[in-house]
Design an enzyme around this catalytic site. Structure first.
Site, PDB file in Angstrom:
ATOM      1  N   GLY A  70       0.794  -1.213   0.000  1.00  0.00           N
ATOM      2  CA  GLY A  70       0.000   0.000   0.000  1.00  0.00           C
ATOM      3  C   GLY A  70       0.827   1.265   0.000  1.00  0.00           C
ATOM      4  O   GLY A  70       0.395   2.308  -0.497  1.00  0.00           O
ATOM      5  N   ASP A 104      -1.861  -3.958  12.401  1.00  0.00           N
ATOM      6  CA  ASP A 104      -2.080  -4.505  11.052  1.00  0.00           C
ATOM      7  C   ASP A 104      -1.568  -5.949  10.981  1.00  0.00           C
ATOM      8  O   ASP A 104      -0.884  -6.326  10.027  1.00  0.00           O
ATOM      9  CB  ASP A 104      -1.405  -3.636   9.993  1.00  0.00           C
ATOM     10  CG  ASP A 104      -1.973  -3.867   8.590  1.00  0.00           C
ATOM     11  OD1 ASP A 104      -3.081  -4.440   8.491  1.00  0.00           O
ATOM     12  OD2 ASP A 104      -1.323  -3.497   7.605  1.00  0.00           O
TER      13      ASP A 104
END
Length: 583
Positions: free
Chosen positions: A280, A395
């Protein structure tokens, strides 16, 4: 006693201005007041004091003195604990009826046992960690659990109590107040004050924001300046981000891994020849240092983020040395070019071995999966308790678990991490962080609890269940629609005392699969307070499967049972609201 004054907008009298008992203590303002302040500065039952150690003290009728850790005026909530860290000692006589406060958490029934000798503890059957009622050890367990597997010889039940769960298992607990109603006023950024009158019943007022006409006039005046600001805002932000990174690196120099120029990065990666993957925030390439050591080089996109990703990665990975956390070997901050140099792990990420969609036929086997789960749990437990500051990864997912040549797991990608002190029970969040499918409910809505290290526990539980199923937890393409949401299917399967027969080759595989399943279901309990800490999770993983107890159904708090992924999404979404930042 020394008090630390706060800037207070000038709308209140100096005698009632907000203050603190210490730099780190909670802000004290209406409806609370300190003892030395006039009565009109607060309400009678909300009087606080400062101890000699500059602790903020709340004294409740018949319940003793409590240390105040946090006050949230918008949600009208206060977090406290006893000065001797023994909440449970106060259980028999603790009473909030004479105070304006109520417990905020879910109430549960608990049974207390006095035992003449020490007993083996479990996640359900726990000892009170301080001297309580007598010299003999005292244990507590939820009354709704069957204790048939617990050795209660030499024990006698001394009393039952209905209390919030974290009152029993945590060192602090939360209370809220319903009157005076200042929450809406505070949430709008306004000031709540007590009216100066002779009424026996205190009346309050909310100091409004400026009138619309004043605001419109101000907007017209600043419109021209705003247009000019927009023109150069983008470049200015980039300069500020670069300055922030440079300042951080100067402070960090003493702890350094090596710093490289962008020219060095191009040489290490052979002009970015061997691409390993895309994320990302950047692209990862394989590289080689001059001493023939292979590395993974992550090039961060300079048009994404504000430098926080880079600072988070270097601040966390650069100071951590643990066998189950990826090691940072170096970094690059050359102008707007940023890169991270990490140890190279040849077996790449865990998702390539547990998800059949990748087409990888290599089977890790249940014993290796258990070893990997233990390694990941130890890595997260180290982040939560083993460092000077608690690190929340936020995460945790299979893609961020890398495997070395012996398939030992290492946690990577700390771009979303947050650091806080080990004593801090709550974490300030402006928005949900993480990857859908692994994000804890409280990250979306404070209705389910406060954001804390338990968010990582939830993500680990979802990862563990995916390791058991060998598939994504949500899959609308499966033939059997009851398996579309795998965690719920797995709970129902185990609750009906059916064995988990997934890729089973040996008898011992069944026990491992069941153990990982039960632990994963404990970790994804809907409310954070119901999830075990990672220290307890490690103990459960390393212990015997027969000692584990089935957890409560984690899906009952989500409303009616869903029979399809589409129905699941539509039923949950209306309950989710944005988190407002807690200061």
């Amino acid at each position: 006693m020394r008090l630390f004054a706060e800037i207070n907008g000038g709308s209140q009298d100096d005698e009632c201005k907000a203050s603190r008992c210490s730099h780190h203590g909670p802000v004290i303002r209406f409806p609370f007041r300190l003892k030395h302040q006039p009565e009109h500065c607060g309400c009678p039952e909300f009087e606080l004091s400062c101890s000699e150690e500059n602790r903020t003290i709340l004294e409740l009728p018949s319940s003793g003195k409590l240390w105040v850790e946090e006050i949230n005026y918008a949600s009208q909530e206060i977090v406290v604990h006893y000065s001797d860290d023994c909440l449970q000692r106060q259980t028999p006589n603790f009473n909030l009826s004479a105070s304006p406060f109520q417990f905020t958490n879910v109430y549960r029934n608990f049974s207390f046992f006095n035992c003449s000798e020490s007993k083996e503890e479990s996640f359900v059957f726990r000892s009170i960690p301080c001297s309580f009622l007598s010299s003999n050890p005292v244990y507590v367990a939820p009354s709704y659990y069957a204790l048939a597997g617990v050795n209660l010889s030499s024990c006698r039940k001394i009393f039952n109590a209905t209390l919030p769960q974290n009152y029993i298992y945590e060192w602090d607990f939360s209370m809220n107040w319903s009157k005076p109603m200042c929450g809406n006023c505070e949430a709008k950024g306004n000031k709540c004050q007590r009216k100066k009158n002779n009424s026996t019943e205190p009346e309050i007022k909310c100091i409004d924001k400026p009138a619309k006409e004043v605001i419109l006039g101000f907007l017209h005046f600043t419109f021209g300046i705003f247009i000019i600001f927009i023109v150069y805002r983008s470049n200015k932000l980039k300069r500020e981000h670069r300055i922030n990174i440079q300042k951080f690196l100067e402070d960090y120099r003493a702890l350094k891994p090596s710093r490289y120029s962008y020219a060095d990065i191009k040489k290490i990666t052979n002009n970015f020849k061997d691409k390993l993957g895309q994320g990302g925030y950047g692209t990862v390439y394989k590289g080689k240092l001059s001493n023939e050591i292979f590395v993974a080089v992550k090039i961060l996109d300079d048009f994404k983020g504000n430098g926080e990703e880079f600072i988070n990665e270097v601040r966390t990975m650069g100071t951590i040395h643990h066998v189950n956390v990826v090691r940072l070997l170096g970094f690059c901050a050359d102008g707007y070019k940023q890169a991270l140099i990490c140890e190279f792990l040849p077996n790449e990420s865990l998702d390539k071995f547990i998800f059949s969609a990748f087409g990888n036929n290599y089977s890790l086997g249940w014993h290796k999966l258990q070893d990997i789960a233990i390694g990941i749990a130890k890595g997260i437990e180290y982040l939560h308790q083993g460092c000077d500051q608690r690190i929340l990864h936020l995460d945790i997912k299979p893609h961020n678990i890398l495997l070395d040549h012996n398939f030992n797991p290492k946690i990577s990608d700390f771009g979303l991490a947050k650091l806080c002190s080990k004593e801090q029970s709550l974490v300030s969040m402006t928005a949900a962080r993480g990857t859908m499918g692994y994000i804890a409910p409280e990250m979306f809505s404070r209705n389910y609890g406060n954001v804390s290290y338990k968010a990582d526990v939830y993500s680990f539980g979802m990862l563990l269940i995916e390791m058991v199923g060998g598939r994504k937890n949500i899959d609308a393409t499966v033939e059997n629609t009851s398996q579309a949401y795998f965690p719920e299917w797995l709970y129902n399967h185990l609750d009906q005392e059916q064995e988990v027969h997934i890729r089973i080759e040996e008898e011992s595989d069944i026990k491992i699969a069941k153990k990982l399943s039960i632990i994963g279901l404990w970790c994804i309990q809907w409310y954070p307070i119901d999830r075990p800490s990672m220290k307890i999770v490690v103990g459960m993983l390393e212990g015997e499967e027969g000692n584990l107890v089935m957890p409560p159904n984690p899906f009952t708090s989500m409303g009616q049972t869903r029979t399809s992924v589409r129905r699941r999404k539509t039923s949950i979404q209306p309950k989710l609201t944005a988190i407002s930042e807690i200061e």
